[in-house]
Each structure stands twice: as structure tokens, then as C-alpha cells.
Design a protein around this motif. Structure first.
Motif, short mmCIF file in Angstrom:
data_model
loop_
_atom_site.label_atom_id
_atom_site.label_comp_id
_atom_site.label_asym_id
_atom_site.label_seq_id
_atom_site.Cartn_x
_atom_site.Cartn_y
_atom_site.Cartn_z
N LYS A 122 0.51 -0.99 0.08
CA LYS A 122 -0.20 -0.02 0.41
C LYS A 122 0.91 1.10 0.36
N SER A 123 2.06 1.43 0.38
CA SER A 123 3.21 2.23 0.57
C SER A 123 3.42 3.16 -0.50
N THR A 124 3.62 4.38 -0.71
CA THR A 124 4.11 4.36 -2.05
C THR A 124 5.96 4.22 -2.22
N ALA A 125 6.59 3.02 -1.32
CA ALA A 125 7.73 3.44 -1.72
C ALA A 125 7.72 1.32 -1.95
N PRO A 126 8.98 1.15 -2.56
CA PRO A 126 8.48 -0.18 -3.09
C PRO A 126 9.01 -1.22 -2.15
#
Ligand code: ADP
Ligand code: MG
Length: 755
Positions: free
Chosen positions: A345-349
Motif C-alpha cells: 500500500k505504501s509508495t516506496a517499493p
């Protein structure tokens, strides 16, 4: 001529500095020896710094040599002896065919005060050059020659005196008299002992080095001593900031380099033995610190990156997952699924390592993550280390997703070219949603249209570079790495330091523990094993029989496995169906055998270690490992994990030949005692080192010069803590900037390549 010698001085130029007995010939040879030992490829690249990084393997306190009269059974001591008699004799005659001839070389000697009966120092000599070696030592150890030797003295009833068994005489025995040195025939006179240097070798604490090329411990000691003498403190620049040294209580680099080679007269020898002298602590810290710093830096970079789009986990996604799950997830599985969802869900891979003992149920967790990505219109890839495992994954996932709209395909190196092209264009068109494969997935320039998630199963078989490569092909996808080699914390931090770690610490319900027995490989025990097999097969279960496949003797082992297979099939169990699978078979054949085993048609599967990882046939209840002593513990644990997957009781039989050492028995005993993969991995790490456990080349684990991941965990923790301090709390400081540029330039850390 250069002004002064420095750490960067090439070893090949050493002779220009007018150091006693360091001539051109020696410089050239030393540079070549160092190049073949260190990471430097060419002799011209070897520097004084590389030489000083060649550390002593141990130390001897020669300010207090033992006397013969003080010897006690089992005592470790250095003795200075005068040769009385030396020579070799044969202990195994030519008749014991196929074995090479074996000799014992024996030296008797007395101490200077003649405080007791002459003692004996001996070692085995064998091989093609046995005669030459014996002649060499007989000449070298002529009557009256003085030497120092160190080791564990034992009362020797046969010889009626104390004796010392050497394993590497070149390292363990040191000449004192002005006789020729090791390999003297090739060396010029500059290499002979110099009486004026005697003070370096006796009456003090001395470093003992492993032989380096033609250079024995004594010669290296002289060279190190001379070079450290020629280097002034200014030419050994400090690498750690002053405040760090003070906080961590570390001594300066120059002092550490000097004292790690030559302990001070008042130094505690106990500290040196435990690698805990101030010099050791400083050097070990430094070894770990830069790696910890590089790892923290890498991780920081990644969390600032952003992937193409985030994954949404909504009702639709969870419903879809629920409709596919064949069983209720365990608490541990649910926990890691939540952690994985948070990453997605996060923007960082995501870059997460999923650890879970063999059989803990990692595959289903991976599938859950894949469904989440696919529900968000992303493609997913699942890579396995072997074709057998890739095929198994593809089969299972296809079955589980049969009722969904998702298309699952298997892409391995052995596909026909036309078939491969067809799959590749389907991938590019986004028609394949889950692609399962081996390394072929990255090697063949596969292009996805929307790659959102990559799962790498059994990561310890994959290299760091491959991981980076695959990521580079996609859109900075989420990466989930799974491993059943439970990696001790210390090691996880270094190898997978830029990964977040999740652990499945619970087994699915309904497992019965596996009974493990170590059997001697004799006919009586084999009878027991035969009965076990018959009984289990008759009650409907299946059996694995595994042979080791050692690289050097691959052919022979293959023959072993094949012969054994034929014997089991024709003679022992003519009524049962027996199958054979090994790495040299064509993939189609392999697949067919595995399919028949999974279907229960084959009852006894003879195999090499191709089935080591991941294979899941719950009906199999017996794992028999031949030559078990040749496997590492973690590998045995993996193999054992092939059984005990169903509700029935399972057995693991480790066969080892009678004659094997007590160490081998002790190791195998650990397997019988515990089924905890973590305990086993810790033991393995202790016994064989991290390189063996993970495969240094494959894991991308940098070699430490001196740091030891088992012994030095506390120093490692401290180094890690300090590295994070500079990157988090002192992010803007000039010191930190300097440190960043330092590690970025060090090729060991691969910061330039992986971004
Ligand atoms: P590994 O972690 O070694 O890869 P697998 O994923 O192969 O383990 O799972 C081992 C076995 O346990 C498989 O047969 C799988 O179907 C089964 N399994 C996994 N999770 C559960 C669960 N929650 N309940 C019951 N069986 C499970
Ligand atoms: Mg698995």
C-alpha cells in the motif's frame, strides 16, 4: 625514488625503500602471492595495505617457552627443540590398492636444558611428491637444528614420550637456526634467515601467519616487522571520526595495525587468543562499520524511491483471496500477510524478506500477495531456484486460480523456442497475469507490460545482482524474497540488510514431529532401514532416498545414485515402483518422474539434491540421506523438511559410514536433537562459516578481513548502531558526507551498481 613508504605503496616497489633484505625478487613474489590471496587481481595492484591486512592466524608467547619437564597430557605449549633425529617411514603398504601411499615423518628433539626425555613431533605425508617432501624435511631437520613448534602435546604410549601431531608442518614448525627456508631452491639468498633478526622471533610475543605463497610464517613476520618499522604514523591515516572512536572506545588505526601484528609486551595473550585485544576490536569494528554504513545508506535510498503506483487492498481484493484459499491461514501467516499488504500500500517499493522454516507455509502467503497485485491490474512473477520447484509452483497456482480469470504460465529455460516466443509476446501484451519460472525469467530479457510484484522463492540461491537485474526490468516493483534457511540475525543484517524482515514462526496445524535417526552405514542398520521402507510403503506412504552430488566428483556420485536406484528397483524392492531423478536428466523426463511421484505412482524416489528445496509431497513420510556427513546441517534440515508435511508420523534417516570422525557424528547428532531451523542454522554458521551456509559467491556477502559474524555479534551491533547514528542524526554533517563518499567508492559494497 618515492619519498616514503605509505599504505598505497605497491608491493612490487618495496625494494626501492632500502628495507633490509627486501629486494626486487622478493617484492615481485610477495606481490604475486598477495594478488592470488586478496581481491586484487593483479600483482601490480597489491599494496602495503593489502599486505598488512594479511593478519596472523594466532599468536605465541615466546617470552615464556615451555620445557619438556613441564609438559602434561593434552597441554598446548610452544617448545624450542634441538633435532636429535628426523626421518620418514611408510605406514600403509602398496597392497591397500587404490589408496595412495602413506608415510609418517617424525622428528625427535630435546629442549635446551635437556629437562626430559626427547619428545616427538610427527605428521603424515602422502601424495605424488611424498618422497621429495620427506627428503626435503630430512635435510632441513638435520641433527642440532633448532626449531620452535606449537600444539597440543599428548602422552604417546607407543613412543614412550610426549608427542605432537602436526597438521600443517609448514605453518606449525619454525626453524630457528640459520638453515634454508621453505622452498629455498626457488628463492634467492635474500630469503635466508638473518641472525640479527632473531630478536623478532624469540623471547617475545610473536604472530603466526598462514603460509602465503612461498613465504612461511617466519619470513612474513620479518617482512611485516620491517614494513611496520618503515611506515611512520602519519602514513596510516585514520578512517573513523574522533568522536566515534571515543564513544566506542576504539584505539587509533595506526596503533591497531601495529599491535595486531606485534602484541605489546604487556598485552593480555588471552585477549589476543579470543580476538578481543584493543587492536582486534578496532579492526573488527572497522570491518563491520563500513558494511553497516553502506547497508543503511542503501536502505535509506530505497525508502525515498517511489514505485509507479500503489496497491489498494479493498473488499474486492480480500474477497477474491478468500475465495481461493484452500485452508485457514495460521496466525503467523496472517501477520506476515498484513506486513506485506502495508508495504504494497505504501509508495516506496516493498523489499521484504519472508523467513519461515521448511513447511511453515510460505507459498500461500506469496500467492495472497500475488492475488492482491493482480486484482490491482498488475502482473506478477514468481521465481524459483530449480525447474522442479518452478513446475510445482506453477501446477499448484494454476490449480488454485483455476476458477479466477487469471492466466498463469510457466516459463523456464527448457521451453522450445517457439513456445517461449509465444509466452513472451503474451507477457508483453499483458495477457499473462502470473508468470512462474526459473532464472530464465530474468536471463531471457523477458518484458512485462505491467510488472507489479516479484516473488523470489528460496532466495539463498539467488544472487544480489539477479535481484537488482529483475527490478531493473520492471517498474521498480514490489519484491518479496522467501527463504527457509533461517538466517541468524547477524547474518540477515549483513546479507539482507536492506530488506525488511518478516518471520513465520508457527507451523500449520496437524503436523507430527519427524523422528530423526543417525545410522551407521553397515548391513545391520541397512536391514532396519529396509524394514522401515517396506512398512511405510505397504501402509501407502512414499520414500525419498537422497545422494549427495559433490561438484568435483559429480560423475561418480551420479553413478552411485543410478547404481543404487537399479539395486533398489531390481533386488531390494522388486514389488515397489522405484524412480530416479537427477539434475542431468532432460527437463521433460524430470517432470514426468516428479509428476508420477506426486501422483503416488512412484513409491520410492531415488534422487540427488535436486529435490532439496521446496518440493511438497505431503504423502512422503521417509527421507533417507546417504553419506549424510557430506551435507551441511541446513541442507539436511531442508531435505528433512520434504517429509512431515502430512498428519502421519514421518522419519528421517541419516546414513553415515562407520569410519567417519566424531565431529561428523556430533554434527549429525544435532539433527537428531532438534528440528528448529534457527538452532540448526546457528550451528551451521558456527561450524562452517557464512560462506558455506549461504554460498559467498551467490549471496553477494562481502568477505570480512577479520570480523566473524558468529564470534563478533556484539561488535557488529555496535557498528550498526553507530552507522545509523551518522545517517539519521547527523545526516547533514560534513563527517557523514565524507563517509558516504568513502563507501560509495568502495567496490565491495556495490553501491554504484545497485541504486
Ligand atoms: P514452505 O514454507 O516450506 O514453502 P509450503 O508453502 O510448501 O511450505 O507449505 C507446506 C505445506 O503446508 C503445504 O502442503 C501447504 O499446502 C500446507 N499449508 C500451508 N499453510 C497451511 C495452513 N495454514 N493450514 C494447513 N496447511 C497449510
Ligand atoms: Mg517453499
Amino acid at each position: 625514488m618515492p619519498v616514503a613508504i605509505s599504505l598505497n605503496t605497491p608491493i612490487e616497489d618495496l625494494h626501492q625503500f632500502k628495507i633490509a633484505r627486501v629486494g626486487q625478487n622478493l617484492s615481485r613474489k610477495l606481490a604475486a602471492a598477495l594478488a592470488s590471496y586478496s581481491t586484487k587481481k593483479q600483482a601490480t595492484d597489491a599494496t602495503v595495505e593489502d599486505l598488512l591486512a594479511y593478519l596472523p592466524m594466532r599468536y605465541e608467547d615466546r617470552s615464556r617457552l615451555a620445557r619438556i619437564q613441564d609438559l602434561k597430557e593434552g597441554m598446548e605449549a610452544s617448545l624450542e627443540l634441538h633435532v636429535k633425529l628426523a626421518g620418514g617411514y611408510e605406514v600403509r603398504s602398496k597392497r591397500s590398492f587404490s589408496k595412495s601411499r602413506l608415510f609418517i615423518f617424525e622428528v625427535s628433539g630435546v629442549d635446551a636444558g635437556k629437562t626430559g626425555r626427547p619428545v616427538v613431533v610427527w605428521w603424515f605425508v602422502s601424495g605424488r611428491h611424498a618422497y621429495e617432501i620427506i627428503n626435503f624435511y630430512t635435510k632441513k631437520l638435520s641433527r642440532g637444528v633448532r626449531f620452535i613448534t606449537f600444539g597440543r602435546w599428548e602422552w604417546d604410549t607407543r613412543r614412550g614420550t610426549y608427542s605432537l601431531h602436526l597438521h600443517k608442518p609448514a605453518d606449525e614448525l619454525e626453524m630457528l637456526a640459520a638453515s634454508d627456508d621453505e622452498g629455498s631452491s626457488e628463492q634467492s639468498d635474500e630469503d635466508t634467515s638473518d641472525p640479527s633478526l632473531a630478536a623478532i622471533h624469540v623471547g617475545r610475543r610473536v604472530p603466526i601467519y598462514r603460509k602465503l605463497g612461498d613465504f612461511n610464517s617466519k619470513r612474513l613476520r620479518e617482512i611485516m616487522h620491517a614494513i611496520l618499522g618503515a611506515l611512520d604514523d602519519k602514513s596510516i591515516p585514520e578512517t573513523l571520526p574522533a568522536d566515534l572512536k571515543q564513544r566506542a572506545g576504539l584505539i587509533g588505526r595506526g596503533k591497531a595495525l601495529r599491535e595486531i601484528h606485534f602484541p605489546a609486551q604487556d598485552a593480555s595473550m588471552e585477549d589476543y587468543e579470543r580476538s578481543r585485544s584493543p587492536a582486534h576490536v578496532r579492526m573488527i569494528f572497522e570491518d563491520f562499520f563500513w558494511l553497516a554504513f553502506a547497508v543503511a545508506l542503501k536502505r535509506g535510498k530505497r525508502t525515498k524511491e517511489s514505485k509507479g503506483a500503489v496497491i489498494q487492498i479493498d473488499r474486492r481484493v480480500t474477497d477474491s483471496i478468500a475465495s481461493v484459499l484452500p485452508f485457514k491461514l495460521t496466525r503467523a501467516q496472517r501477520n506476515v500477510v498484513l506486513q506485506i499488504f502495508n508495504d504494497m500500500k505504501s509508495t516506496a517499493p516493498m523489499n521484504r524478506l519472508l523467513q519461515g522454516d521448511v513447511g511453515s507455509g510460505k507459498t500461500i502467503v506469496a500467492l495472497v500477495a500475488m492475488i492482491a497485485a493482480m486484482e490491482n491490474q498488475y502482473q506478477t512473477a514468481l521465481m524459483a531456484p530449480t525447474e522442479i520447484l518452478a513446475e510445482q509452483h506453477a501446477r499448484n497456482i494454476k490449480r488454485l486460480l483455476a476458477k479466477t480469470p487469471y492466466r498463469v504460465e510457466l516459463l523456464t529455460g527448457s521451453l522450445r523456442a517457439a513456445e517461449k516466443r509465444r509466452l513472451q509476446s503474451a507477457l508483453k501484451a499483458g495477457e499473462i497475469h502470473a508468470c512462474v519460472g526459473t532464472q530464465a525469467l530474468i536471463q531471457e530479457a523477458v518484458s512485462f507490460s505491467r510488472l507489479g510484484l516479484v516473488v523470489i522463492d528460496e532466495q539463498h540461491r539467488f544472487g544480489v545482482m539477479q535481484r537488482a537485474e529483475l527490478r531493473a526490468r520492471g517498474f521498480n516493483p514490489d519484491v518479496l524474497v522467501m527463504t527457509a534457511t533461517p538466517i541468524p540475525r547477524s547474518l540477515a543484517m549483513t546479507v539482507y540488510g536492506d530488506l525488511d524482515v518478516s518471520v513465520i514462526d508457527e507451523m500449520p496445524p496437524g503436523r507430527t514431529p519427524i523422528e530423526t535417526t543417525v545410522f551407521a552405514d553397515n548391513s545391520l542398520d541397512r536391514l532396519d532401514v529396509k524394514q522401515l521402507i517396506s512398512r511405510e510403503v505397504k501402509s501407502g506412504r512414499q520414500i525419498y532416498v537422497v545422494y549427495p552430488l559433490v561438484e568435483e566428483s559429480e560423475k561418480m556420485d551420479l553413478k552411485d545414485a543410478t547404481r543404487r536406484y537399479e539395486y533398489l528397483r531390481d533386488t531390494v524392492f522388486p514389488k515397489f515402483s522405484v524412480g530416479l531423478v537427477h539434475g542431468r536428466m532432460k527437463p521433460a523426463e524430470k517432470d514426468e518422474v516428479m509428476r508420477r511421484f506426486v501422483a503416488g505412482e512412484i513409491k520410492i524416489l531415488v534422487s540427488t539434491t535436486v529435490i532439496e528445496v521446496g518440493v511438497d509431497v505431503p504423502n512422503a513420510s521417509v527421507m533417507i540421506v546417504e553419506h549424510a556427513e557430506r551435507f551441511g546441517l541446513s541442507q539436511l534440515h531442508q531435505l528433512r523438511g520434504r517429509v512431515g508435511r502430512g498428519a502421519e508420523k514421518s522419519y528421517c534417516v541419516l546414513l553415515t559410514s562407520d569410519k567417519k570422525t566424531s565431529i561428523a557424528k556430533e554434527r549429525l547428532g544435532i539433527m537428531a536433537k532438534t528440528t528448529d531451523g534457527f538452532v540448526i542454522a546457528e550451528k551451521d554458521l558456527e561450524l562452517r562459516g557464512p560462506g558455506e551456509l549461504l554460498g559467498t559467491r551467490q549471496s553477494g556477502l562481502p568477505e570480512f578481513r577479520i570480523g566473524n559474524l558468529v564470534r563478533d555479534q556484539q561488535i557488529l551491533e555496535l557498528a550498526k548502531h553507530e552507522a545509523e547514528f551518522y545517517l539519521n542524526k547527523r545526516e547533514k554533517a560534513a563527517t557523514t558526507a565524507k563517509m558516504i563518499s568513502r563507501v560509495s567508492q568502495d567496490p565491495r559494497f556495490g553501491l554504484a551498481a545497485v541504486g
